[in-house]
Enzyme design. Structure first.
Site, mmCIF file in Angstrom:
data_model
loop_
_atom_site.group_PDB
_atom_site.id
_atom_site.type_symbol
_atom_site.label_atom_id
_atom_site.label_comp_id
_atom_site.label_asym_id
_atom_site.label_seq_id
_atom_site.Cartn_x
_atom_site.Cartn_y
_atom_site.Cartn_z
ATOM 1 N N SER A 142 0.871 -1.171 0.000
ATOM 2 C CA SER A 142 0.000 0.000 0.000
ATOM 3 C C SER A 142 0.906 1.218 0.000
ATOM 4 O O SER A 142 2.084 1.122 0.372
ATOM 5 C CB SER A 142 -0.887 -0.010 1.255
ATOM 6 O OG SER A 142 -1.489 1.258 1.469
ATOM 7 N N TYR A 155 -2.491 -1.625 10.265
ATOM 8 C CA TYR A 155 -2.374 -1.744 8.809
ATOM 9 C C TYR A 155 -1.039 -1.155 8.351
ATOM 10 O O TYR A 155 -0.296 -1.785 7.587
ATOM 11 C CB TYR A 155 -3.541 -1.015 8.153
ATOM 12 C CG TYR A 155 -3.587 -1.108 6.650
ATOM 13 C CD1 TYR A 155 -4.089 -2.247 6.019
ATOM 14 C CD2 TYR A 155 -3.160 -0.046 5.845
ATOM 15 C CE1 TYR A 155 -4.151 -2.327 4.636
ATOM 16 C CE2 TYR A 155 -3.221 -0.124 4.467
ATOM 17 C CZ TYR A 155 -3.718 -1.267 3.863
ATOM 18 O OH TYR A 155 -3.780 -1.348 2.495
#
Length: 264
Positions: A142, A155
């Protein structure tokens, strides 16, 4: 290189995973597809793979059930006859402030986004070493591999860890002809962002230089390059597919007009 190559794409029931599975099939690969909660979506991906004239195998994978879940990669490789490419795409996240984060939430995100790819990568690499003709591993991280986000502590920790894990894997597996790279998407129109199949060009994103979200197929194209023969001298790299989002740090900060960014 074998006449027919085989890939496993985790979390391929929708979004980036589905787009990647179809793209690899278009390039002539048989594809193993994993799913967690959307069996129908996975079967839909398999239909698209078969429409390209390639074989598809489908299996459920729950990356909170480790270490056993990683064995699904080997099971799919057995069904396809070999394994040349692993795309660690399955992921999850949170929108919970750090001070409110429960341990169970932390553990689930770290398992799915970091421990899971670690173990799936081991399973794939060991098979590739036995086959003796190299391979490709692509870890989908990401932009939050590189930059933080409020409300996404586990995350960001997992994706940052996966980015460095990618580099270690690249160093250790190079002698076996296995390349390992990361792809770091920005905002992509997928179920995870509530935008599957939306027209990305109809969205306004002033904070992104290209002024729109990305399409899952745009990410899949980069993954496919890294999974293919033309990327044979690329390893240990992280490829941002983000419309320029990561370039906006100081620019975005200097243009904020309120405290809304503090709210997950």
């Amino acid at each position: 290189m074998p006449e027919t190559r085989a890939a496993v794409v985790t979390g391929a029931d929708s979004g980036i995973g589905r787009a990647t599975a179809v793209r690899l099939a278009e390039l002539g690969m048989d594809v193993g597809i994993t799913w967690h909660s959307d069996h129908r979506g996975a079967e839909g991906t398999a239909e698209e793979v078969r429409a390209q004239g390639r074989r598809a195998a489908v299996a459920r994978m729950d990356l909170t059930d480790l270490p056993g879940a990683a064995g699904v990669v080997g099971d799919l490789a057995d069904r396809l006859g070999r394994l040349d490419v692993l795309v660690n795409n399955a992921g999850t996240g949170t929108a919970t402030p750090y001070l409110d984060m429960a341990y169970d939430q932390l553990r689930d995100v770290l398992d799915v986004d970091l421990a899971g790819p670690f173990l799936c990568g081991q399973e794939a690499a060991r098979r590739m070493v036995r086959q003796g003709d190299g391979g490709r591993i692509v870890n989908v991280t990401s932009v939050h591999e590189h930059q933080p986000r409020v409300g996404a502590a586990p995350y960001c920790a997992a994706k940052g860890g996966l980015g460095l894990l990618t580099k270690v894997m690249a160093l250790e597996l190079a002698e076996h002809g296995i390349t390992v790279n990361a792809v770091a998407p920005g905002e992509i129109a997928t179920p995870m962002t509530g935008q599957e199949d939306d027209d990305v060009r109809a969205k306004d994103r002033p904070g992104v230089p290209l002024n729109r979200p990305g399409d899952a197929r745009e990410v899949a194209a980069v993954i496919a390059f890294l999974a293919g023969p033309e990327s044979s001298y690329v390893t240990g790299a992280s490829w941002a597919v983000d419309g320029g989002m990561l370039q906006m740090g100081p620019m975005a900060g200097s243009h904020l007009t309120g405290d809304e960014w503090r709210i997950p």
